[in-house]
Design a protein around this motif. Structure first.
Motif, PDB file in Angstrom:
ATOM      1  N   ALA A 159      47.317  39.318  48.254  1.00 24.18           N
ATOM      2  CA  ALA A 159      46.601  37.936  48.288  1.00 24.18           C
ATOM      3  C   ALA A 159      46.236  37.302  47.263  1.00 24.18           C
ATOM      4  O   ALA A 159      46.183  38.829  45.961  1.00 24.18           O
ATOM      5  N   LEU A 160      46.002  36.356  47.460  1.00 24.29           N
ATOM      6  CA  LEU A 160      45.890  35.906  45.789  1.00 24.29           C
ATOM      7  C   LEU A 160      44.783  34.546  45.668  1.00 24.29           C
ATOM      8  O   LEU A 160      44.406  34.176  46.926  1.00 24.29           O
ATOM      9  N   VAL A 161      43.436  34.843  44.603  1.00 25.39           N
ATOM     10  CA  VAL A 161      42.390  33.541  45.198  1.00 25.39           C
ATOM     11  C   VAL A 161      43.142  32.126  44.387  1.00 25.39           C
ATOM     12  O   VAL A 161      43.851  31.826  43.291  1.00 25.39           O
ATOM     13  N   VAL A 162      42.549  30.891  45.416  1.00 25.52           N
ATOM     14  CA  VAL A 162      43.324  30.012  45.047  1.00 25.52           C
ATOM     15  C   VAL A 162      41.814  29.362  44.365  1.00 25.52           C
ATOM     16  O   VAL A 162      41.159  29.166  44.277  1.00 25.52           O
ATOM     17  N   LEU A 163      42.141  28.671  43.019  1.00 21.75           N
ATOM     18  CA  LEU A 163      41.297  28.258  41.891  1.00 21.75           C
ATOM     19  C   LEU A 163      41.462  26.325  42.211  1.00 21.75           C
ATOM     20  O   LEU A 163      42.318  26.305  41.792  1.00 21.75           O
ATOM     21  N   LYS A 164      40.648  25.863  41.942  1.00 21.35           N
ATOM     22  CA  LYS A 164      40.669  24.664  41.880  1.00 21.35           C
ATOM     23  C   LYS A 164      41.117  24.030  39.940  1.00 21.35           C
ATOM     24  O   LYS A 164      39.773  24.158  39.321  1.00 21.35           O
ATOM     25  N   GLY A 165      41.789  24.060  39.555  1.00 21.77           N
ATOM     26  CA  GLY A 165      42.502  23.694  38.090  1.00 21.77           C
ATOM     27  C   GLY A 165      42.490  24.459  37.390  1.00 21.77           C
ATOM     28  O   GLY A 165      42.316  24.802  36.095  1.00 21.77           O
ATOM     29  N   PHE A 191      32.760  37.082  43.872  1.00 21.14           N
ATOM     30  CA  PHE A 191      31.995  36.372  43.312  1.00 21.14           C
ATOM     31  C   PHE A 191      30.824  36.414  42.202  1.00 21.14           C
ATOM     32  O   PHE A 191      29.917  36.320  43.439  1.00 21.14           O
ATOM     33  N   ASP A 192      30.705  36.249  41.763  1.00 19.48           N
ATOM     34  CA  ASP A 192      29.246  36.692  40.396  1.00 19.48           C
ATOM     35  C   ASP A 192      29.457  34.978  39.841  1.00 19.48           C
ATOM     36  O   ASP A 192      29.338  34.859  38.186  1.00 19.48           O
ATOM     37  N   GLU A 193      28.840  34.318  40.285  1.00 19.44           N
ATOM     38  CA  GLU A 193      28.664  32.520  40.097  1.00 19.44           C
ATOM     39  C   GLU A 193      30.269  32.368  38.872  1.00 19.44           C
ATOM     40  O   GLU A 193      30.394  31.495  38.890  1.00 19.44           O
ATOM     41  N   LYS A 194      31.230  33.599  39.151  1.00 22.17           N
ATOM     42  CA  LYS A 194      32.942  32.577  39.314  1.00 22.17           C
ATOM     43  C   LYS A 194      33.598  33.965  39.770  1.00 22.17           C
ATOM     44  O   LYS A 194      32.851  34.707  40.280  1.00 22.17           O
ATOM     45  N   VAL A 195      34.695  33.785  39.749  1.00 21.11           N
ATOM     46  CA  VAL A 195      35.336  35.439  40.248  1.00 21.11           C
ATOM     47  C   VAL A 195      35.706  36.028  39.153  1.00 21.11           C
ATOM     48  O   VAL A 195      36.301  35.312  38.444  1.00 21.11           O
ATOM     49  N   VAL A 196      35.483  37.272  39.723  1.00 20.13           N
ATOM     50  CA  VAL A 196      35.376  38.363  39.244  1.00 20.13           C
ATOM     51  C   VAL A 196      36.271  39.601  39.270  1.00 20.13           C
ATOM     52  O   VAL A 196      37.212  40.483  38.828  1.00 20.13           O
ATOM     53  N   GLY A 197      37.119  39.752  40.466  1.00 23.65           N
ATOM     54  CA  GLY A 197      38.548  39.979  41.130  1.00 23.65           C
ATOM     55  C   GLY A 197      38.023  40.009  42.586  1.00 23.65           C
ATOM     56  O   GLY A 197      38.165  38.646  43.124  1.00 23.65           O
ATOM     57  N   MET A 198      38.814  40.775  43.060  1.00 24.74           N
ATOM     58  CA  MET A 198      39.635  40.878  44.516  1.00 24.74           C
ATOM     59  C   MET A 198      39.456  41.958  44.983  1.00 24.74           C
ATOM     60  O   MET A 198      39.337  43.146  43.845  1.00 24.74           O
ATOM     61  N   ILE A 199      38.948  42.485  46.365  1.00 25.73           N
ATOM     62  CA  ILE A 199      38.959  43.773  46.719  1.00 25.73           C
ATOM     63  C   ILE A 199      39.912  43.683  48.630  1.00 25.73           C
ATOM     64  O   ILE A 199      39.723  42.946  48.644  1.00 25.73           O
ATOM     65  N   SER A 200      40.102  44.485  48.591  1.00 24.18           N
ATOM     66  CA  SER A 200      41.097  44.733  49.626  1.00 24.18           C
ATOM     67  C   SER A 200      40.388  45.909  51.155  1.00 24.18           C
ATOM     68  O   SER A 200      40.133  47.087  50.054  1.00 24.18           O
TER      69      SER A 200
END
Length: 233
Positions: A122-128, A196-205
């Motif tokens: 999976a990928l995080v989708v960010l705005k810009g 998410f801690d005020e910004k994306v810091v990672g991903m867990i599965s």
């Protein structure tokens, strides 16, 4: 009837696994049981890798777990005390800031290539490309259901057309317990969750959580064996 030290070990092990869970409320216990049912196949498969195909014995099982388990990823602290922060540190994402992402305007083909290159699902989708502006998440499941099955061309389809959007997105923070994270994944039938801690810091599965559980149990096995054999001080 005499009880062998391995039978004693087994009974002690069961007690130590059940005892921490008794501290949870009825609602939490129901969530944990549901999570174990939902992810039971994956958890069972991981545990069975430690089992011999031949005649079963406690001595062989203990020896096999000790020899085949991976290097410790999280210090032994009990499942109820482990948070998402520990999982990210074990993965190296907290220190390295490794967040695998894409934009809403990226082609699905590019997103899948990015997943393959980094061996993630999976990928995080960010705005810009801004880590403070989360647009959603795109997964291999999205690709399979919304591109492959309908026969859509991946080189002409945008990520924004298949992703899970922000208003439907489930996130956790670094302070979320792994048992709570597993419960959320179970309730929503998802396998990946952005952190998410005020910004994306990672991903867990769910795989990260299963590995943490097996790792903690492996360390507990080692401590119990030391205690039983008199090597524990």
């Amino acid at each position: 009837m005499l009880i062998s030290k391995y039978q004693l070990y087994a009974e002690t092990k069961i007690i130590l696994i059940i005892k921490p869970l008794c501290q949870y409320s009825r609602e939490n216990m129901q969530g944990i049981r549901k999570a174990l049912r939902f992810h039971g196949i994956q958890l069972r498969h991981t545990v069975l890798q430690h089992m011999n195909k031949g005649i079963f014995s406690w001595a062989t099982l203990i020896s096999r777990i000790q020899s085949e388990s991976p290097t410790v990823i999280i210090p032994h602290m009990g499942l109820e005390n482990i948070t998402v922060r520990e999982i990210l540190k074990a993965k190296g994402e907290a220190e390295a800031g490794a967040v695998y992402w894409c934009n809403t305007s990226h082609l699905v083909h590019e997103a899948i290539k990015h997943m393959t290159a980094h061996n993630v699902g999976a990928l995080v989708v960010l705005k810009g490309g801004d880590e403070k502006h989360l647009a959603g998440i795109v997964t291999e499941r999205d690709f399979a259901r919304k591109v492959l099955l309908p026969g859509q061309p991946s080189k002409e389809t945008r990520v924004q057309d298949i992703m899970t959007e922000e208003d439907k997105l489930i996130t956790v923070s670094t302070s979320t317990s792994i048992l709570r994270a597993m419960e959320l994944m179970t309730d929503k039938h998802i396998r990946h969750v952005p952190v998410f801690d005020e910004k994306v810091v990672g991903m867990i599965s769910i795989g990260d959580i299963v590995r943490a559980i097996v790792d903690q149990q492996h360390q507990e096995v080692k401590q119990l064996k030391k205690y039983i054999t008199g090597d524990y001080y």
